[in-house]
Scaffold this active site. Structure first.
Site, PDB file in Angstrom:
ATOM      1  N   ASN A 100      30.910  39.029  38.742  1.00  0.00           N
ATOM      2  CA  ASN A 100      30.294  38.272  40.305  1.00  0.00           C
ATOM      3  C   ASN A 100      30.756  36.937  39.921  1.00  0.00           C
ATOM      4  O   ASN A 100      31.385  36.248  41.319  1.00  0.00           O
ATOM      5  CB  ASN A 100      28.840  38.579  40.579  1.00  0.00           C
ATOM      6  CG  ASN A 100      28.762  39.835  41.025  1.00  0.00           C
ATOM      7  OD1 ASN A 100      29.421  40.477  41.711  1.00  0.00           O
ATOM      8  ND2 ASN A 100      27.523  40.345  40.920  1.00  0.00           N
ATOM      9  N   ARG A 124      34.884  36.390  39.893  1.00  0.00           N
ATOM     10  CA  ARG A 124      35.585  36.533  41.009  1.00  0.00           C
ATOM     11  C   ARG A 124      35.634  35.283  41.698  1.00  0.00           C
ATOM     12  O   ARG A 124      36.661  34.923  42.400  1.00  0.00           O
ATOM     13  CB  ARG A 124      34.850  37.458  41.829  1.00  0.00           C
ATOM     14  CG  ARG A 124      34.832  38.913  41.577  1.00  0.00           C
ATOM     15  CD  ARG A 124      33.935  39.757  42.122  1.00  0.00           C
ATOM     16  NE  ARG A 124      34.240  41.292  41.747  1.00  0.00           N
ATOM     17  CZ  ARG A 124      33.482  42.146  41.790  1.00  0.00           C
ATOM     18  NH1 ARG A 124      32.333  42.187  42.460  1.00  0.00           N
ATOM     19  NH2 ARG A 124      33.821  43.161  41.425  1.00  0.00           N
ATOM     20  N   PHE A 165      37.604  39.622  27.268  1.00  0.00           N
ATOM     21  CA  PHE A 165      36.673  40.560  27.600  1.00  0.00           C
ATOM     22  C   PHE A 165      37.282  42.075  27.785  1.00  0.00           C
ATOM     23  O   PHE A 165      38.087  42.154  28.779  1.00  0.00           O
ATOM     24  CB  PHE A 165      36.262  39.947  29.119  1.00  0.00           C
ATOM     25  CG  PHE A 165      34.929  40.398  29.515  1.00  0.00           C
ATOM     26  CD1 PHE A 165      33.705  39.837  29.310  1.00  0.00           C
ATOM     27  CD2 PHE A 165      35.155  41.294  30.406  1.00  0.00           C
ATOM     28  CE1 PHE A 165      32.705  40.357  30.029  1.00  0.00           C
ATOM     29  CE2 PHE A 165      33.931  41.722  31.249  1.00  0.00           C
ATOM     30  CZ  PHE A 165      32.664  41.572  31.046  1.00  0.00           C
ATOM     31  N   CYS A 166      36.626  42.837  27.066  1.00  0.00           N
ATOM     32  CA  CYS A 166      37.066  44.194  26.928  1.00  0.00           C
ATOM     33  C   CYS A 166      36.170  45.298  27.751  1.00  0.00           C
ATOM     34  O   CYS A 166      35.481  45.815  27.162  1.00  0.00           O
ATOM     35  CB  CYS A 166      37.198  44.617  25.629  1.00  0.00           C
ATOM     36  SG  CYS A 166      38.151  43.466  24.614  1.00  0.00           S
ATOM     37  N   LEU A 167      36.392  45.475  29.054  1.00  0.00           N
ATOM     38  CA  LEU A 167      35.775  46.473  29.933  1.00  0.00           C
ATOM     39  C   LEU A 167      36.455  47.476  30.261  1.00  0.00           C
ATOM     40  O   LEU A 167      36.034  48.823  30.178  1.00  0.00           O
ATOM     41  CB  LEU A 167      35.132  45.650  31.013  1.00  0.00           C
ATOM     42  CG  LEU A 167      34.232  46.495  31.812  1.00  0.00           C
ATOM     43  CD1 LEU A 167      32.992  47.127  31.339  1.00  0.00           C
ATOM     44  CD2 LEU A 167      34.015  45.642  32.987  1.00  0.00           C
ATOM     45  N   GLU A 204      39.470  50.539  31.048  1.00  0.00           N
ATOM     46  CA  GLU A 204      39.748  51.629  30.315  1.00  0.00           C
ATOM     47  C   GLU A 204      40.910  52.318  31.272  1.00  0.00           C
ATOM     48  O   GLU A 204      40.792  52.133  32.203  1.00  0.00           O
ATOM     49  CB  GLU A 204      38.618  52.705  29.659  1.00  0.00           C
ATOM     50  CG  GLU A 204      37.836  51.816  28.929  1.00  0.00           C
ATOM     51  CD  GLU A 204      36.751  52.811  28.204  1.00  0.00           C
ATOM     52  OE1 GLU A 204      35.753  52.168  27.667  1.00  0.00           O
ATOM     53  OE2 GLU A 204      36.629  54.031  28.748  1.00  0.00           O
ATOM     54  N   GLU A 207      60.917  32.172  51.890  1.00  0.00           N
ATOM     55  CA  GLU A 207      61.569  32.211  53.101  1.00  0.00           C
ATOM     56  C   GLU A 207      61.932  30.755  53.394  1.00  0.00           C
ATOM     57  O   GLU A 207      62.877  30.342  53.889  1.00  0.00           O
ATOM     58  CB  GLU A 207      60.782  32.819  54.168  1.00  0.00           C
ATOM     59  CG  GLU A 207      60.410  34.332  53.598  1.00  0.00           C
ATOM     60  CD  GLU A 207      59.688  35.249  54.912  1.00  0.00           C
ATOM     61  OE1 GLU A 207      59.785  34.601  55.960  1.00  0.00           O
ATOM     62  OE2 GLU A 207      59.096  36.091  54.656  1.00  0.00           O
ATOM     63  N   GLU A 235      39.648  41.800  38.201  1.00  0.00           N
ATOM     64  CA  GLU A 235      38.028  41.343  38.727  1.00  0.00           C
ATOM     65  C   GLU A 235      37.873  42.098  40.005  1.00  0.00           C
ATOM     66  O   GLU A 235      37.053  41.569  40.446  1.00  0.00           O
ATOM     67  CB  GLU A 235      37.868  40.081  38.418  1.00  0.00           C
ATOM     68  CG  GLU A 235      38.261  39.497  36.875  1.00  0.00           C
ATOM     69  CD  GLU A 235      37.451  38.194  36.786  1.00  0.00           C
ATOM     70  OE1 GLU A 235      36.485  37.927  37.246  1.00  0.00           O
ATOM     71  OE2 GLU A 235      38.087  37.463  35.881  1.00  0.00           O
TER      72      GLU A 235
END
Length: 442
Positions: free
Chosen positions: A298, A301, A181-183, A185, A395, A422
């Site tokens: 949406n 996420r 998914f190439c959104l 930049e 820890e 995202e």
């Protein structure tokens, strides 16, 4: 190992029900109940319809249907038997083992919501979330590959691709082709309005020019959804989605990022230099790309939130097994000291709260209800819990948590991305506050 799509063929095809929720229903009520459950549990249709839930008895938010529970068991076994032995090696090599990718397809995990007619599992959104969570308990890198492929790429094709492109690409996405998914930049991350990649219409189709950054699955993918502005004069309303196949002239994968965490998951720069694609590779409608991106993000996420809860649970389990069984100080197991027990209990409570947010958002999405705030809250809180719990787990384990011999330090490194991709945590807070203000402003 058998895939869950073969283990559960009858369970997937028949109407599913919420186990334990039906006994009090009379015979005349059951058909209507079954029909509503079927609608609730299947989300593969392009157009989501609201489901009437008024007559469905309430169940715990994290309750799983028969199919979803079997999915969890099968993926958990697969992750522990097949992925776990390769986790450290893949992290050190900063590359995904090709055999793992191949087996993800064989298991049906790359086509969870793709209908059976296209070679997918035909399952529901929550089943995908369950799979993402279970994978993250073992390796968040593998989990995010499955997440992006299912919740972003497959969803976009299911919702907006033409019938011809569905027939052409969905069988491949379900069985052997990784999607990307190439959104994002260089100057267009949280500010998607600043997208600069341009698309120009030609006689035979379109020509794409620009570059993309932070692209997940880019090394493994052969199928890319690329967002470019077809009409810059319209601002973000000119953004349009396109399908680009690897190997197209002018399309190249450039720098591979060296990252703090999720190292096995490839993240690269992609360059588009006069990339010519046919007109049928337009995804959806012109100028609707930004709307499409927001819509799937949406949903995505919720997937990232599931990845973070799975990570947190994996880190917690890894640590408590050590402090309750092996690590001793002052003649006692470390996990027996009250101060340690309080931290362990607090952490598990927070993980449970995060999971409740995740599953509530997933169920609301399936029911056709407004889930935007729920998805934002789930992603925000799950990422916070993942960072907090994985840090504490180191820890609790002392030196064994700090060295790279085990997985404790890897869980913590992998958790950091949860607050970034995202939608950063600040973006989630903006979304939550904006929608709450709208609701409470007179």
């Amino acid at each position: 190992m058998k895939s869950f799509t073969r283990v559960l063929p009858h369970a997937v095809r028949r109407t599913t029900r919420l186990s334990g929720a039906v006994p009090r229903l009379g015979r005349t009520q059951k058909p209507a109940f079954a029909a509503q459950c079927a609608a609730r549990h299947l989300s593969t249709t392009p157009h989501l319809q609201e489901v009437d839930l008024t007559d469905i008895p309430p169940t715990p938010i994290t309750h799983l249907s028969e199919v979803e529970a079997a999915m969890a068991d099968t993926v958990q076994k697969f992750a522990n038997e097949v992925i776990l032995p390769k986790v450290r090696e893949m992290d050190e090599a900063e590359a995904m083992d090709p055999s793992v990718v191949e087996q993800l397809f064989e298991q049906g995990l790359m086509g969870v919501e793709i209908p059976e007619e296209y070679g997918g599992a035909g399952m529901n959104f929550t089943a995908a979330i369950v799979g993402i969570e279970e994978l993250a308990r073992v390796d968040p890198s593998v989990s995010v590959m499955v997440d992006v492929h299912n919740t972003l790429v497959n969803t976009a094709v299911l919702k907006w691709a033409s019938p011809a492109n569905k027939k052409k690409y969905l069988p491949r996405l379900a069985t052997n082709t990784v999607g990307s998914f190439c959104l994002s930049e260089p100057v267009s991350g949280s500010d998607a309005f600043a997208l600069a990649t341009k698309a120009t219409e030609t006689e035979n189709g379109f020509k794409l020019n620009g570059s993309k950054m932070w692209i997940t699955n880019s090394m493994e993918a052969d199928f890319f959804i690329v967002f470019a502005n077809l009409d810059p004069s319209k601002g973000y309303k000119g953004i349009t989605a396109f399908i680009v196949e690897k190997g197209t002239k002018g399309f190249s994968i450039a720098k591979k990022e060296k990252k703090l965490g999720i190292k096995a998951s490839s993240t690269c720069v992609i360059n588009l230099d006069d990339v010519e694609i046919p007109k049928e590779n337009l995804l959806g409608e012109r100028g609707q790309g930004y709307k499409y991106a927001i819509s799937v993000l949406n949903e995505g996420r919720i997937g990232i939130a599931a990845q973070m809860t799975g990570l947190a649970l994996g880190a917690w389990e890894n640590a408590v097994k050590y402090v309750w069984n092996d690590r001793k100080q002052f003649g006692r197991l470390v996990g027996e000291f009250q101060g340690m027990q309080h931290q362990i209990a607090q952490s598990y409570t927070e993980i449970s709260a995060a999971r409740a947010l995740v599953y509530n958002a997933a169920r609301k999405k399936e029911a056709g209800q407004d889930f935007i705030v729920d998805a934002a809250m789930a992603k925000l809180y799950a990422s916070q819990v993942a960072g907090r719990v994985s840090g504490l787990a180191i820890e609790w384990m002392g030196g064994m948590g700090f060295v790279r011999e085990g997985l404790a330090e890897k869980y913590w490194r992998d958790s950091k991305i949860g607050a970034i991709y995202e939608g950063t945590s600040n973006i989630q807070l903006n979304t939550i506050a904006k929608l709450l203000q709208k609701e409470y402003t007179a």
